[in-house]
Design an enzyme around this catalytic site. Structure first.
Site, PDB file in Angstrom:
ATOM      1  N   GLY A  16      19.070  92.928  70.080  1.00 21.26           N
ATOM      2  CA  GLY A  16      19.971  92.063  69.334  1.00 21.26           C
ATOM      3  C   GLY A  16      20.651  90.969  70.128  1.00 21.26           C
ATOM      4  CG  ASN A  18      17.327  85.849  70.090  1.00 21.76           C
ATOM      5  OD1 ASN A  18      17.438  84.665  70.354  1.00 21.76           O
ATOM      6  ND2 ASN A  18      16.475  86.641  70.704  1.00 21.76           N
ATOM      7  CG  LEU A  86       9.442  94.136  67.221  1.00 23.30           C
ATOM      8  CD1 LEU A  86       9.325  95.350  68.130  1.00 23.30           C
ATOM      9  CD2 LEU A  86       8.902  92.886  67.903  1.00 23.30           C
ATOM     10  CG  ASN A 103       9.925  84.775  64.348  1.00 24.43           C
ATOM     11  OD1 ASN A 103      10.627  85.757  64.521  1.00 24.43           O
ATOM     12  ND2 ASN A 103       8.839  84.528  65.069  1.00 24.43           N
ATOM     13  CG  HIS A 105       6.800  83.437  69.532  1.00 19.85           C
ATOM     14  ND1 HIS A 105       6.381  84.731  69.325  1.00 19.85           N
ATOM     15  CD2 HIS A 105       5.986  82.921  70.490  1.00 19.85           C
ATOM     16  CE1 HIS A 105       5.355  84.987  70.123  1.00 19.85           C
ATOM     17  NE2 HIS A 105       5.093  83.905  70.833  1.00 19.85           N
ATOM     18  CD  GLU A 176      14.075  84.404  73.223  1.00 19.73           C
ATOM     19  OE1 GLU A 176      14.517  85.234  72.417  1.00 19.73           O
ATOM     20  OE2 GLU A 176      13.340  84.714  74.163  1.00 19.73           O
TER      21      GLU A 176
HETATM   22  C1  GRF Z   1      12.845  89.208  72.765  1.00 24.00           C
HETATM   23  O1  GRF Z   1      11.599  89.299  73.447  1.00 24.00           O
HETATM   24  C2  GRF Z   1      12.917  87.883  72.104  1.00 24.00           C
HETATM   25  O2  GRF Z   1      12.280  86.901  72.873  1.00 24.00           O
HETATM   26  C3  GRF Z   1      12.193  88.080  70.835  1.00 24.00           C
HETATM   27  O3  GRF Z   1      12.464  89.443  70.461  1.00 24.00           O
HETATM   28  C4  GRF Z   1      12.811  90.196  71.637  1.00 24.00           C
HETATM   29  C5  GRF Z   1      14.118  90.934  71.471  1.00 24.00           C
HETATM   30  O4  GRF Z   1      15.123  90.020  71.205  1.00 24.00           O
HETATM   31  N1  GRF Z   1      12.623  87.145  69.843  1.00 24.00           N
HETATM   32  P1  GRF Z   1      16.624  90.525  70.840  1.00 24.00           P
HETATM   33  O5  GRF Z   1      17.314  90.767  72.164  1.00 24.00           O
HETATM   34  O6  GRF Z   1      16.482  91.804  70.043  1.00 24.00           O
HETATM   35  O7  GRF Z   1      17.232  89.400  70.088  1.00 24.00           O
END
Ligand code: GRF
Length: 198
Positions: A16, A18, A86, A103, A105, A176
């Site tokens: 989490g 992001n 995912l 999304n 990436h 990100e």
């Molecule tokens: C990370 O590899 C990010 O680059 C991708 O999802 C993975 C986990 O991200 N978007 P987060 O820390 O759960 O946001």
């Protein structure tokens, strides 16, 4: 926060970071046209759920896509953000939110994306290929994994002794966590304008 912000749901599966960047962006006024109303995870242990709860955001665990759709509809969600989520969403789910699912990436699409390219694997592929520059991409989600229209990208240098972990961290910090809040603000502002008939 502006009046009547766009109603955002964030879908997560992991740490989490992001989601945290979006929460912090709301607090800093970087994200002011949209408000996170709901977090959905397909992983009950996702630390992202803890981050949501710590910030007073409703967090729901479910693996069932129909339940996800009901939750989004019950909350009047206008923008769905996949942040480390995912699960591949069905065409039916995606069709319900045209140009309203985004999304993040962790590569410069079209490099290192598509089937099997997620999380740390993306950075393993980048290092194996020997690229000198990588980065992150925010894009709209369509039926093709990582195939929707690109909203924004940011390049990040690969360094001499990078491991997948050190590269992942740099891409998160430098790309990100900046791109996703900015993209959410841009699409949320568009949603508010469209509601006002502009
Ligand atoms: C990370 O590899 C990010 O680059 C991708 O999802 C993975 C986990 O991200 N978007 P987060 O820390 O759960 O946001």
């Amino acid at each position: 926060m502006l009046k009547d912000p766009a109603r955002i749901a964030v879908m997560v599966s992991g740490g989490g970071t992001n989601l945290q960047a979006l929460i912090d962006a709301e607090k800093k006024g970087v994200l002011r046209s949209g408000l996170i109303e709901l977090v959905i995870s397909d992983n009950p242990e996702a630390y992202a759920m803890e981050r949501a709860r710590e910030n007073g955001i409703e967090a729901v665990f479910t693996k069932d896509e129909n339940e996800m759709i009901s939750l989004l509809e019950d909350h009047g969600i206008e923008l769905v953000v996949l942040a480390g989520f995912l699960k591949i969403l069905s065409p039916d789910f995606i069709r319900r939110y045209p140009e309203r699912i985004i999304n993040i990436h962790p590569s410069l699409i079209p490099s290192f994306c598509g089937k099997g390219a997620y999380g740390l694997h993306v950075h393993e592929k980048a290092l194996a290929y020997g690229v000198k520059v990588t980065g992150a991409t925010v894009h709209f989600v369509n039926e093709i994994p990582d195939g929707g229209r690109i909203i924004a990208q940011k390049a990040v240098a690969v360094e001499e002794n990078d491991t997948p972990e050190t590269l992942q961290r740099r891409v998160m910090e430098q790309a990100e966590w900046k791109l996703l809040p900015a993209a959410c603000e841009k699409v949320s502002a568009k949603i508010r304008r469209e509601r006002m008939g502009k």
